[in-house]
Scaffold this motif. Structure first.
Motif: not given
Ligand SMILES: *[C@@H]1O[C@H](CO)[C@@H](O)[C@H](O)[C@H]1NC(C)=O
Ligand SMILES: *[C@@H]1O[C@H](CO)[C@@H](O)[C@H](O)[C@H]1NC(C)=O
Ligand SMILES: *[C@@H]1O[C@H](CO)[C@@H](O)[C@H](O)[C@H]1NC(C)=O
Length: 358
Positions: A105, A110, A112, A121, A123
């Motif tokens: 991210d 976040t 992420c 994760c 993003s």
């Protein structure tokens, strides 16, 4: 465009150095390749439908792994061990994005994609991750549609990201209706792939046609600051569920990065056009060597190629060339992707940093 031949020679020349073969091809695989799903049955099944979450690193990588696995038989005639599979370019590029922090991210709102948070994760705010989404889902779903995966077209659904859901498509039928031309170009590639008479150079040509069409078709939705979230694909829709920010904040991905990284992103899109024009062979070894020249981390404002201390000479030179390519493109207005105000501030900074090439 008159500059094209000489620039491409310089770029491809760089990318072709050190072609010494590696002793073990599995060393060249992208990060966590071995841990990624290798067959469709590794994914969740719901109502006899495979459900894939491409916003998780391994699940998206698994789509590539299955694609590479299922197309291996068509490349076996060119070399052993699937080395000459020209689809390697896609997962290697995605792996480079992961390794260099580009899937995380960029807003840092976040955790992420960060080691301290959820490393796996992917993003939806990452410019790289969003473009790669289409360079993964469209070739994958077109392969399903072409019968290469051995399942029927309505048996796969991808999961949406937590927001910006209407920018993306999630299955064969919805991707066909959102991106008909690009999907058909991927289908054409797979048709030729399945022909026993197809030549390597022809396959490269069809692959690059589909690749550049994918970029041209999808990049706009991440560049138009004022474009409404529903985009051109659903102009009548007013439903804004799952959207909790105003559209003009979330549509302009470049704003999330330093000027140098944003400039590199724009230049990269231009460079891909050139690399496509010369039909760069995106096989495993060639792509791996090529990627040694790409920036090993996200660029910060103070990075000025070719003087970046923690980059190799090769990386510094490649970044310098890419930036010059991007500047040249701007001065000729080839892609015309920037708004006037950003254009001038950007040009100003790039002229200062790299010299004005116009
Ligand atoms: C290549 O590397 C992999 C894992 O690193 C290993 O399992 C395999 O045995 C190696 N192959 C050869 C031929 O060395
Ligand atoms: C494809 O996947 C199957 C099952 O995971 C595996 O046995 C096979 O070796 C793979 N083929 C290639 C070319 O990677
Ligand atoms: C495909 O996606 C669309 C919209 O994302 C959805 O309405 C449709 O039901 C999906 N089709 C299948 C076969 O799941």
């Amino acid at each position: 465009m008159a500059f094209l031949p000489s620039w491409v020679c310089v770029l491809v020349g760089c990318f072709s150095v050190s072609l010494a073969g590696p002793s073990n091809l599995s060393d060249l695989e992208p990060p966590l390749w071995k841990d990624s799903p290798g067959q469709l049955s590794d994914y969740r099944v719901e109502n006899s439908m495979y459900i894939i979450n491409p916003w998780v690193y391994l699940e998206r990588m698994g789509m590539y792994k299955i694609l590479l696995n299922q197309t291996a038989r068509y490349f076996a005639k060119f070399a052993p061990e699937n080395e000459q599979n020209i689809l390697w370019g896609l997962p290697l590029q995605y792996g480079w994005q992961y390794r260099t922090g580009r899937l995380a991210d960029p807003t840092r709102r976040t955790n992420c994609g960060y080691e301290s948070g959820d490393l796996m994760c992917v993003s939806v705010d990452s410019w790289w991750a969003d473009l790669n989404y289409f360079l993964c889902s469209l070739p994958f779903l077109a392969a399903v549609d072409s019968g290469i995966m051995g399942i029927s077209s309505d048996q796969v659904n991808l999961l949406p990201p937590p927001k910006n859901q209407r920018k993306f498509c999630y299955n064969v039928s919805s991707c066909h209706s959102s991106f008909p031309e690009t999907m058909s170009k991927w289908n054409i590639f797979y048709q030729h792939l399945q022909s026993p008479f197809s030549k390597f150079d022809d396959l490269l040509k069809y692959l690059w046609t589909a690749h550049t069409s994918t970029l041209a078709d999808t990049i706009k939705s991440f560049e138009d600051r004022d474009m409404d979230e529903s985009g051109k694909h659903h102009p009548q829709q007013t439903d804004t569920r799952a959207e909790n920010e105003t559209p003009h904040i979330l549509t302009h991905r470049y704003d999330y990065y330093s000027k140098t990284e944003a400039h590199f992103e724009r230049s990269w899109v231009v460079a891909v056009e050139y690399i496509a024009a010369v039909h760069f062979p995106t096989t495993l070894i060639r792509t791996y060597n090529f990627q040694k020249g790409l920036p090993p981390r996200i660029l910060v404002t103070t990075d000025v190629a070719p003087f970046i201390n923690d980059f190799t000479t090769f990386q510094n030179v490649v970044l310098l060339l890419l930036n010059m390519l991007g500047n040249m493109d701007k001065s000729t207005g080839y892609l015309c992707t920037e708004k006037p105000n950003e254009y001038s501030s950007h040009l100003e900074s790039s002229s200062r940093d790299y010299g004005n090439n116009s």
